[in-house]
Design a protein around this motif. Sequence first.
Motif, PDB file in Angstrom:
ATOM      1  N   LYS A 121       0.833  -1.210   0.000  1.00  0.00           N
ATOM      2  CA  LYS A 121       0.000   0.000   0.000  1.00  0.00           C
ATOM      3  C   LYS A 121       0.863   1.254   0.000  1.00  0.00           C
ATOM      4  O   LYS A 121       0.574   2.225  -0.700  1.00  0.00           O
ATOM      5  N   LYS A 122       1.950   1.237   0.785  1.00  0.00           N
ATOM      6  CA  LYS A 122       2.880   2.373   0.792  1.00  0.00           C
ATOM      7  C   LYS A 122       3.525   2.534  -0.578  1.00  0.00           C
ATOM      8  O   LYS A 122       3.679   3.653  -1.066  1.00  0.00           O
ATOM      9  N   ASP A 123       3.899   1.414  -1.194  1.00  0.00           N
ATOM     10  CA  ASP A 123       4.532   1.445  -2.515  1.00  0.00           C
ATOM     11  C   ASP A 123       3.559   1.979  -3.566  1.00  0.00           C
ATOM     12  O   ASP A 123       3.970   2.672  -4.498  1.00  0.00           O
ATOM     13  N   ASP A 124       2.277   1.658  -3.437  1.00  0.00           N
ATOM     14  CA  ASP A 124       1.279   2.136  -4.389  1.00  0.00           C
ATOM     15  C   ASP A 124       1.121   3.653  -4.342  1.00  0.00           C
ATOM     16  O   ASP A 124       0.716   4.267  -5.329  1.00  0.00           O
ATOM     17  N   ASP A 125       1.407   4.264  -3.201  1.00  0.00           N
ATOM     18  CA  ASP A 125       1.239   5.705  -3.054  1.00  0.00           C
ATOM     19  C   ASP A 125       2.467   6.515  -3.473  1.00  0.00           C
ATOM     20  O   ASP A 125       2.426   7.742  -3.458  1.00  0.00           O
ATOM     21  N   VAL A 126       3.548   5.843  -3.854  1.00  0.00           N
ATOM     22  CA  VAL A 126       4.793   6.543  -4.204  1.00  0.00           C
ATOM     23  C   VAL A 126       4.647   7.266  -5.532  1.00  0.00           C
ATOM     24  O   VAL A 126       4.133   6.727  -6.515  1.00  0.00           O
ATOM     25  N   ASP A 127       5.104   8.524  -5.547  1.00  0.00           N
ATOM     26  CA  ASP A 127       5.186   9.328  -6.766  1.00  0.00           C
ATOM     27  C   ASP A 127       6.599   9.891  -6.831  1.00  0.00           C
ATOM     28  O   ASP A 127       6.844  11.043  -6.483  1.00  0.00           O
ATOM     29  N   ALA A 128       7.532   9.077  -7.287  1.00  0.00           N
ATOM     30  CA  ALA A 128       8.951   9.442  -7.265  1.00  0.00           C
ATOM     31  C   ALA A 128       9.279  10.590  -8.207  1.00  0.00           C
ATOM     32  O   ALA A 128      10.138  11.418  -7.899  1.00  0.00           O
ATOM     33  N   ASP A 129       8.597  10.664  -9.342  1.00  0.00           N
ATOM     34  CA  ASP A 129       8.917  11.729 -10.300  1.00  0.00           C
ATOM     35  C   ASP A 129       8.116  13.009 -10.069  1.00  0.00           C
ATOM     36  O   ASP A 129       8.263  13.977 -10.819  1.00  0.00           O
ATOM     37  N   LYS A 130       7.289  13.026  -9.031  1.00  0.00           N
ATOM     38  CA  LYS A 130       6.532  14.220  -8.604  1.00  0.00           C
ATOM     39  C   LYS A 130       5.685  14.834  -9.727  1.00  0.00           C
ATOM     40  O   LYS A 130       5.595  16.041  -9.858  1.00  0.00           O
ATOM     41  N   ASP A 131       5.043  13.980 -10.534  1.00  0.00           N
ATOM     42  CA  ASP A 131       4.194  14.498 -11.607  1.00  0.00           C
ATOM     43  C   ASP A 131       2.707  14.460 -11.248  1.00  0.00           C
ATOM     44  O   ASP A 131       1.860  14.766 -12.074  1.00  0.00           O
ATOM     45  N   GLY A 132       2.400  14.074 -10.017  1.00  0.00           N
ATOM     46  CA  GLY A 132       1.017  14.042  -9.554  1.00  0.00           C
ATOM     47  C   GLY A 132       0.312  12.719  -9.791  1.00  0.00           C
ATOM     48  O   GLY A 132      -0.836  12.560  -9.395  1.00  0.00           O
ATOM     49  N   LYS A 133       0.964  11.793 -10.454  1.00  0.00           N
ATOM     50  CA  LYS A 133       0.389  10.470 -10.698  1.00  0.00           C
ATOM     51  C   LYS A 133       1.225   9.432  -9.975  1.00  0.00           C
ATOM     52  O   LYS A 133       2.448   9.505  -9.946  1.00  0.00           O
ATOM     53  N   LYS A 134       0.553   8.434  -9.413  1.00  0.00           N
ATOM     54  CA  LYS A 134       1.260   7.361  -8.726  1.00  0.00           C
ATOM     55  C   LYS A 134       2.083   6.572  -9.740  1.00  0.00           C
ATOM     56  O   LYS A 134       1.652   6.335 -10.865  1.00  0.00           O
ATOM     57  N   ASP A 135       3.263   6.163  -9.318  1.00  0.00           N
ATOM     58  CA  ASP A 135       4.161   5.442 -10.217  1.00  0.00           C
ATOM     59  C   ASP A 135       3.572   4.119 -10.699  1.00  0.00           C
ATOM     60  O   ASP A 135       3.778   3.730 -11.844  1.00  0.00           O
ATOM     61  N   VAL A 136       2.840   3.421  -9.839  1.00  0.00           N
ATOM     62  CA  VAL A 136       2.280   2.124 -10.247  1.00  0.00           C
ATOM     63  C   VAL A 136       1.222   2.274 -11.337  1.00  0.00           C
ATOM     64  O   VAL A 136       0.962   1.325 -12.069  1.00  0.00           O
ATOM     65  N   ASP A 137       0.624   3.453 -11.457  1.00  0.00           N
ATOM     66  CA  ASP A 137      -0.361   3.687 -12.508  1.00  0.00           C
ATOM     67  C   ASP A 137       0.296   4.012 -13.847  1.00  0.00           C
ATOM     68  O   ASP A 137      -0.376   4.028 -14.877  1.00  0.00           O
TER      69      ASP A 137
END
Length: 178
Positions: A121-137
Amino acid sequence: MSSATSRSSSFIPPGSKREKAAKNMTAAAKAIQAIARPLMAILVWMLPLVISYCRFLHTTWKKIPYDASTFLIGVVFCFFGGLYPTVFAAIQAAKHSGVTTVRKAVSALADEALIIINESKKDDDVDADKDGKKDVDQISNREYVLRKSRLIMAKMNPEKVDGAVASIYTVWLSVAGV
């Protein structure tokens, strides 16, 4: 043709059974990748509920007086009809080979599953590139499967899981032998 397919096909003779098996494995891998996201979502939602419900049932069962629990077990045995000897033999085999070990093993696996689910769940919320979209999406199904596999391997305690699975397997074999 992907690079992995072209690399593997250079080692496999064309038209052979191995080539057909490789194509089938590729198709199976694609199918697994396609269902990975929905399956993971279902597991993340359902597994904690099942674990908490089973723990509730276990604590409730422990509170029941011994005579009442013996009566309930007897009633269950009565309704198994022709399967009564098999059920009774399986329960006795489980008791002799370590049902308490299985109980501890299942509890350990449940604890590990909850740890992995919370980390997922924590990993799903990560947005490493800070573009407003979750990385897993933003990643492909293949990358998603690889990412979650790495997360599971990094967050689980392999000794604990191995010991728990071995305990369950040992008792299962003794029950199957009956």
